[in-house]
Design an enzyme around this catalytic site. Structure first.
Site, PDB file in Angstrom:
ATOM      1  N   GLY A 131      29.528 -29.681 -16.950  1.00  0.00           N
ATOM      2  CA  GLY A 131      30.864 -29.873 -17.057  1.00  0.00           C
ATOM      3  C   GLY A 131      31.352 -30.018 -18.325  1.00  0.00           C
ATOM      4  O   GLY A 131      30.543 -29.431 -19.435  1.00  0.00           O
TER       5      GLY A 131
ATOM      6  N   GLY B 155      33.640 -32.040 -21.378  1.00  0.00           N
ATOM      7  CA  GLY B 155      34.572 -32.934 -21.990  1.00  0.00           C
ATOM      8  C   GLY B 155      35.681 -32.578 -22.820  1.00  0.00           C
ATOM      9  O   GLY B 155      35.862 -31.377 -22.893  1.00  0.00           O
TER      10      GLY B 155
ATOM     11  N   VAL C  66      28.783 -30.156 -21.500  1.00  0.00           N
ATOM     12  CA  VAL C  66      27.654 -31.042 -21.121  1.00  0.00           C
ATOM     13  C   VAL C  66      26.766 -30.408 -20.303  1.00  0.00           C
ATOM     14  O   VAL C  66      27.194 -29.528 -19.383  1.00  0.00           O
ATOM     15  CB  VAL C  66      28.334 -32.335 -20.431  1.00  0.00           C
ATOM     16  CG1 VAL C  66      27.225 -33.074 -19.941  1.00  0.00           C
ATOM     17  CG2 VAL C  66      29.438 -33.134 -20.921  1.00  0.00           C
TER      18      VAL C  66
ATOM     19  N   LYS D 231      25.689 -33.552 -24.609  1.00  0.00           N
ATOM     20  CA  LYS D 231      26.967 -32.901 -24.777  1.00  0.00           C
ATOM     21  C   LYS D 231      26.856 -32.054 -26.229  1.00  0.00           C
ATOM     22  O   LYS D 231      26.701 -32.604 -27.279  1.00  0.00           O
ATOM     23  CB  LYS D 231      27.880 -33.945 -24.867  1.00  0.00           C
ATOM     24  CG  LYS D 231      29.389 -33.499 -25.273  1.00  0.00           C
ATOM     25  CD  LYS D 231      30.617 -34.548 -25.728  1.00  0.00           C
ATOM     26  CE  LYS D 231      30.748 -35.617 -24.774  1.00  0.00           C
ATOM     27  NZ  LYS D 231      31.900 -36.400 -24.879  1.00  0.00           N
TER      28      LYS D 231
ATOM     29  N   ASP E 103      41.539 -42.344 -23.951  1.00  0.00           N
ATOM     30  CA  ASP E 103      41.758 -41.136 -22.934  1.00  0.00           C
ATOM     31  C   ASP E 103      40.878 -41.596 -21.609  1.00  0.00           C
ATOM     32  O   ASP E 103      40.257 -40.720 -21.048  1.00  0.00           O
ATOM     33  CB  ASP E 103      40.987 -39.938 -23.700  1.00  0.00           C
ATOM     34  CG  ASP E 103      41.064 -38.708 -23.180  1.00  0.00           C
ATOM     35  OD1 ASP E 103      42.402 -38.345 -22.259  1.00  0.00           O
ATOM     36  OD2 ASP E 103      40.684 -37.583 -22.985  1.00  0.00           O
TER      37      ASP E 103
END
Length: 569
Positions: free
Chosen positions: A285, A287, A292, A306, A406
């Site tokens: 995915g 970030g 990642v 990451k 966030d």
């Protein structure tokens, strides 16, 4: 009513129970309800009144126990619960109200011992626990209550010596009469038997000395064993290091955590090797500022990596989020915050290595019908509790405090057991007491607190707002969108929408206990979404509230957003 500071309804003919909605009056200083006919328990929601200074519920027909949540009212100056039918013991948590000067619990049905924690009330002036069924001795800690001027412990089952403090020495006999066996210098009381007390003291002293000797000997054995263990481990580790340096290619038995501890070069090479140079087939995915990947290490461990854009790639490099995440996570230890195993800053690749969280992000699960159906109501409520616990830890148990800035459904990960981990701390900020904390706006549209439109100073209440959005997204199965603003506006159709109509329709309607929890969670979410940040609860209050089970007043299938917002459940 939200701005109300004094509520005095004393000496009326009020009946019924104390409404739980009073917990929403978070600016309240005085709550005076004495001399009425009020029944039922003292609601735990009073713990939300963090500014409360005077609470007087005397001369009613209240029953049940003194709620532990009163310990949250740390600014209390006066607490009067006398002349009721309150049962059980005195909560030791009352000792947290360090400014308390008046404590009157007389004429109730209290049992058990007087908690020694009350000795922390160093400014206490009036102490009345008469006409109860309290037993045991008056704690030695009461000798520190030098501000006491008035005491009354009569009509109980107390025994032993009175505390060596002026208020007890000079109190009249009426204030200590009708007890099991109090003794002291007060006229009318029997003198304490010094010889018996001395014998008991000597026996206790000998027992303590024996215990100390035994514990010392055991401590010596444990320490010796530990030192021997350290020597053995140290020798083995040196041998491992030597083998690593002589044959770096033999890595099958190399443990990942050992790599982190001594050789950054091997650490870097193993990560690049495990991801085949960060090949797209290991992609998990993306970030806020990095991609990642999954890395399966030779030791059998799986980690998440990451990767941050490097100076050699054709992109503009911003190393600040990389540094912020390291600063934020290096000293954090909480089961609901993702673990940072290590990092590498290399000319070719910059990356951070975390624990691998199997199910991925909350957003990914909610966007997949099959996975969302498996993510039942009980699992969603537990996830909300876990995220609240993590934020409470960050805001109040870290020094300096840490705000995420966030928090979104994309930054909440779930493991195989649906246990939550808060992740992605690239925009996190430490709230240092010697700084103005002025910063640029950070966050994701749809989750950003409204006050950041006119102020660049982040506070923990920004995280509280984002948490409220995430909670609604969790129970609705999608981002709440216009519901957030419409519930607090005059739009009648939105605010009157039944809660059951906006819940995730992919799940069966909740029943019994799940329905009760969902109502409570939804009400808390709306409290977190207040436009005025001062009216939002703290994450500690939210975390504690989520652990308290209170039966709802209204039936689940009829409750609306407006009723939730006004706290009518």
């Amino acid at each position: 009513m939200a701005q109300l500071q004094v509520l005095d309804l004393s000496s009326n003919n009020l009946s019924g129970k104390i409404p739980r909605e009073l917990g929403s009056l978070q600016l309240l200083l005085d709550l005076i309800l004495n001399n009425n006919g009020i029944t039922g328990d003292i609601p735990s929601e009073i713990g939300f009144l963090s500014r409360l200074e005077r609470l007087n519920l005397a001369s009613n027909n209240l029953s049940g126990a003194i709620p532990l949540q009163l310990s949250l009212c740390t600014k209390l100056l006066s607490l009067n619960l006398s002349q009721n039918k309150i049962e059980r013991s005195i909560p030791p948590e009352i000792g947290n109200a360090r400014f308390l000067s008046v404590l009157d619990l007389s004429q109730n049905l209290l049992t058990g011992r007087i908690p020694p924690d009350l000795g922390n009330l160093r400014v206490l002036e009036t102490f009345n626990i008469s006409h109860n069924d309290l037993s045991g001795t008056i704690p030695h800690s009461f000798a520190d209550l030098l501000a006491l001027t008035s005491v009354d412990v009569s009509y109980n089952e107390l025994e032993g010596p009175l505390p060596n403090v002026k208020a007890f020495k000079e109190t009249p006999f009426e204030a200590v009469q009708h007890n099991k066996g109090l003794c002291g210098s007060v006229s009318g009381l029997q003198k304490c038997n010094i010889s018996n007390m001395s014998k008991k003291h000597n026996r206790h002293s000998r027992a303590r000395i024996l215990i100390i000797l035994v514990l010392s000997f055991l401590g010596f054995l444990v320490l010796s064993s530990f030192l021997i263990f350290l020597v053995i481990v140290n020798r083995r580790q040196r041998k491992v290091i030597e083998r690593q340096r002589n044959a770096q290619t033999e890595t099958n038995d190399l443990d990942f955590l050992q790599i982190l501890s001594f050789d950054g070069k091997i650490f870097y090479e193993r990560i690049v090797e495990a991801t085949e140079g960060f090949d797209s087939k290991y992609y998990l995915g993306e970030g806020a500022y990095g991609v990642v990947y999954r890395a399966d290490l030779p030791s059998g461990q799986t980690v998440a990596v990451k990767k941050i854009p490097s100076s050699q790639e054709d992109v503009t490099v911003d190393i600040i989020p990389f540094e912020r995440e390291i600063e934020a996570l290096r000293n954090i230890r909480h089961r609901n915050i993702v673990k940072l195993y290590g990092f590498c800053s290399h000319a070719r690749h910059c990356f951070l290595v975390y624990e691998y969280v199997e199910r991925g992000s909350l957003r990914t699960i909610l966007h997949d019908d099959e996975r969302a159906t498996e993510f039942g109501w009980d699992k969603r409520i537990n996830m909300v509790r876990a995220v609240a616990d993590a934020l409470s830890y960050m805001h109040y148990d870290c020094f300096p405090p840490l705000i995420h800035r966030d928090l979104t459904s994309n930054n909440i990960l779930l493991d195989a057991d649906y246990e939550a981990r808060v992740s992605d701390f690239g925009t996190a900020r430490l709230l240092r007491p010697d700084s103005t904390n002025w910063t640029t706006i950070a966050g994701t549209v749809g989750y950003i607190a409204p006050e950041l439109a006119y102020s660049n100073i982040p506070t923990e209440k920004c995280d509280v707002y984002s948490f409220g959005v995430v909670v609604l997204e969790t129970i609705m199965g999608k981002h709440p969108g216009d519901y957030v603003s419409s519930v607090f506006s005059s739009t009648q159709s939105m605010s009157q929408t039944p809660l059951k109509d906006v819940l995730d329709q992919r799940l069966s309607p909740p029943t019994n206990r799940d329905a009760q929890h969902i109502m409570s969670v939804a009400a808390l979410a709306l409290a977190c979404l207040q436009t005025n940040p001062q009216l939002r609860p703290t994450m500690t209050q939210v975390s504690r509230k989520l652990r308290v089970e209170a039966p709802p007043v209204l039936p689940f299938f009829g409750v609306t957003f407006e009723q939730l917002r006004r706290g009518l459940i």
